[in-house]
Design a protein around this motif. Structure first.
Motif, short mmCIF file in Angstrom:
data_model
loop_
_atom_site.label_atom_id
_atom_site.label_comp_id
_atom_site.label_asym_id
_atom_site.label_seq_id
_atom_site.Cartn_x
_atom_site.Cartn_y
_atom_site.Cartn_z
N PRO A 133 36.37 48.92 53.45
CA PRO A 133 36.65 47.64 54.14
C PRO A 133 36.12 46.42 53.38
CG PRO A 133 35.95 49.30 55.70
CD PRO A 133 35.75 49.90 54.35
N ILE A 134 34.97 46.58 52.71
CA ILE A 134 34.40 45.42 52.04
C ILE A 134 35.25 44.97 50.85
CG2 ILE A 134 32.95 46.73 50.43
CD1 ILE A 134 30.78 44.60 50.87
N ALA A 135 36.09 45.86 50.31
CA ALA A 135 36.88 45.53 49.12
C ALA A 135 37.84 44.38 49.36
CB ALA A 135 37.65 46.77 48.63
N ALA A 150 44.85 51.86 20.21
CA ALA A 150 45.28 51.91 21.61
C ALA A 150 45.18 50.55 22.27
CB ALA A 150 44.44 52.93 22.38
N THR A 151 46.03 50.34 23.26
CA THR A 151 45.87 49.21 24.17
C THR A 151 45.36 49.76 25.50
OG1 THR A 151 48.18 49.38 24.90
CG2 THR A 151 47.69 47.86 23.09
N VAL A 152 44.61 48.93 26.22
CA VAL A 152 43.94 49.41 27.43
C VAL A 152 44.30 48.54 28.62
CG1 VAL A 152 41.72 49.95 28.50
CG2 VAL A 152 42.04 50.32 26.04
N ASP A 153 44.65 49.20 29.73
CA ASP A 153 44.87 48.54 31.02
C ASP A 153 43.67 48.83 31.91
OD1 ASP A 153 47.37 48.18 29.92
OD2 ASP A 153 48.40 49.54 31.30
N ILE A 154 43.45 47.96 32.90
CA ILE A 154 42.44 48.24 33.93
C ILE A 154 43.14 48.22 35.29
CG2 ILE A 154 40.41 47.41 35.16
CD1 ILE A 154 39.26 46.39 32.65
N THR A 155 42.93 49.27 36.06
CA THR A 155 43.44 49.33 37.43
C THR A 155 42.25 49.44 38.38
OG1 THR A 155 45.49 50.41 36.78
CG2 THR A 155 44.84 50.62 39.08
N ALA A 156 42.21 48.56 39.37
CA ALA A 156 41.16 48.59 40.38
C ALA A 156 41.74 49.14 41.68
CB ALA A 156 40.60 47.19 40.61
N VAL A 208 40.50 39.36 32.50
CA VAL A 208 41.02 39.48 33.87
C VAL A 208 40.37 38.39 34.69
CG1 VAL A 208 41.29 40.96 35.90
CG2 VAL A 208 41.19 41.99 33.61
N THR A 209 41.16 37.74 35.55
CA THR A 209 40.61 36.65 36.35
C THR A 209 40.96 36.82 37.83
OG1 THR A 209 40.81 35.12 34.48
CG2 THR A 209 40.54 34.14 36.67
N ASP A 210 39.94 36.90 38.66
CA ASP A 210 40.08 36.93 40.12
C ASP A 210 41.11 37.95 40.60
OD1 ASP A 210 38.19 34.91 40.33
OD2 ASP A 210 39.69 33.31 40.23
N ALA A 211 41.00 39.18 40.14
CA ALA A 211 41.91 40.24 40.56
C ALA A 211 41.36 40.93 41.80
CB ALA A 211 42.09 41.26 39.44
N ALA A 212 42.26 41.48 42.61
CA ALA A 212 41.85 42.17 43.83
C ALA A 212 41.17 43.49 43.49
CB ALA A 212 43.07 42.43 44.70
N THR A 213 40.18 43.84 44.28
CA THR A 213 39.52 45.14 44.09
C THR A 213 40.16 46.23 44.96
OG1 THR A 213 37.87 44.60 45.77
CG2 THR A 213 37.33 44.11 43.46
N THR A 214 41.01 45.82 45.90
CA THR A 214 41.68 46.81 46.75
C THR A 214 42.71 47.59 45.95
OG1 THR A 214 43.17 45.05 47.47
CG2 THR A 214 41.33 45.59 48.93
N THR A 215 43.57 46.89 45.23
CA THR A 215 44.55 47.52 44.35
C THR A 215 45.14 46.46 43.43
OG1 THR A 215 46.65 48.74 44.20
CG2 THR A 215 46.40 47.28 46.08
N SER A 216 45.00 46.65 42.15
CA SER A 216 45.55 45.70 41.17
C SER A 216 45.48 46.34 39.79
CB SER A 216 44.78 44.38 41.16
OG SER A 216 43.42 44.59 40.80
N THR A 217 46.38 45.89 38.92
CA THR A 217 46.40 46.38 37.54
C THR A 217 46.53 45.21 36.58
OG1 THR A 217 47.41 48.49 38.14
CG2 THR A 217 47.60 47.82 35.84
N ALA A 218 45.67 45.19 35.58
CA ALA A 218 45.76 44.19 34.51
C ALA A 218 46.19 44.94 33.25
CB ALA A 218 44.41 43.51 34.30
N ALA A 219 47.36 44.60 32.71
CA ALA A 219 47.95 45.37 31.62
C ALA A 219 47.60 44.81 30.25
CB ALA A 219 49.47 45.43 31.79
N ASP A 220 47.39 45.72 29.30
CA ASP A 220 47.15 45.36 27.90
C ASP A 220 46.05 44.30 27.78
OD1 ASP A 220 49.18 47.10 27.32
OD2 ASP A 220 50.68 45.56 26.94
N ILE A 221 44.93 44.53 28.42
CA ILE A 221 43.92 43.48 28.42
C ILE A 221 43.10 43.45 27.14
CG2 ILE A 221 43.78 43.47 30.93
CD1 ILE A 221 41.05 44.85 30.63
#
Length: 214
Positions: free
Chosen positions: A128-130, A117-123, A157-170
């Protein structure tokens, strides 16, 4: 006196009748034979036959992933309600601007998995603090996460937003029960408000099956 010496041809007698009958029978016999030969010429011999058979047995493959907050005890966390809580340092509830905090996590294929499998991460976070937080992830050789192990890890993953973001095939999971060790770094921005209310960031690890396992 004139004597007529002309003689009449003898009248046909029944002597040649058998000959004509015999010829007629022969002709019928030949004709009959021709009919028999004609029927015989129309017959075709059947070809020889042979067969081969093959069967296939089919069943569906399977795969799923599971996570661990200590690198040893793995379990599935299939919904956001069952999310595993990352263990950040105590400073996570007492953040200071530009002072990162760290937490380790591990992901692996379950023992029953038959596919890689390949894995993505979505935050995601509505807290408010996010809006004042970013995160980075590296892969480490062993479980554990601090500033030193983070600096030595392979960046995913580098400096991605915690409000909403997706890093694909990490990263890729290529063997059952063989974990990938991750180190999370969460960094507050320079503009982090004082006494910011606590809030939760949710990370989803989304796996997609690829090739059958050896």
């Amino acid at each position: 006196m004139t004597i007529d010496t002309t003689t009449e041809a003898p009248a046909a007698t029944g002597a040649d009748t058998p000959a004509r009958g015999l010829r007629s029978k022969r002709a019928k016999a030949i004709l009959a034979g021709g009919l028999v030969l004609g029927v015989g010429a129309a017959i075709t011999l059947a070809a020889w036959n042979d067969s081969e058979f093959a069967t296939g047995v089919f069943a569906g493959g399977a795969f799923s992933i599971e996570g661990s907050t200590d690198g040893t005890a793995f379990t599935e966390h299939p919904t956001d309600d069952a999310a595993a809580p990352l263990t950040f340092a105590v400073e996570a509830d007492n953040l200071a601007p530009e002072e990162p905090v760290y937490a380790g996590f591990a992901v692996q294929l379950t023992a029953a998995s038959t596919y890689a499998a390949t894995v993505d991460i979505t935050a995601s976070s509505a807290a408010p603090i996010a809006s004042s937080l970013t995160y980075s992830v590296v892969e480490t050789d062993t479980f554990g996460c601090d500033a030193t192990s983070f600096a030595a890890g392979d960046a995913l993953v580098t400096d991605a937003a915690t409000t909403t973001s997706t890093a694909a095939d990490i990263f890729t999971l290529g063997a059952a029960t063989t974990p990938v060790f991750l180190c999370f770094e969460v960094t507050p921005s320079a503009t982090l408000p004082q006494a910011s209310p606590s809030g939760t960031v949710l990370w989803e690890f989304s796996a997609v099956s690829t090739t059958p396992l050896p």
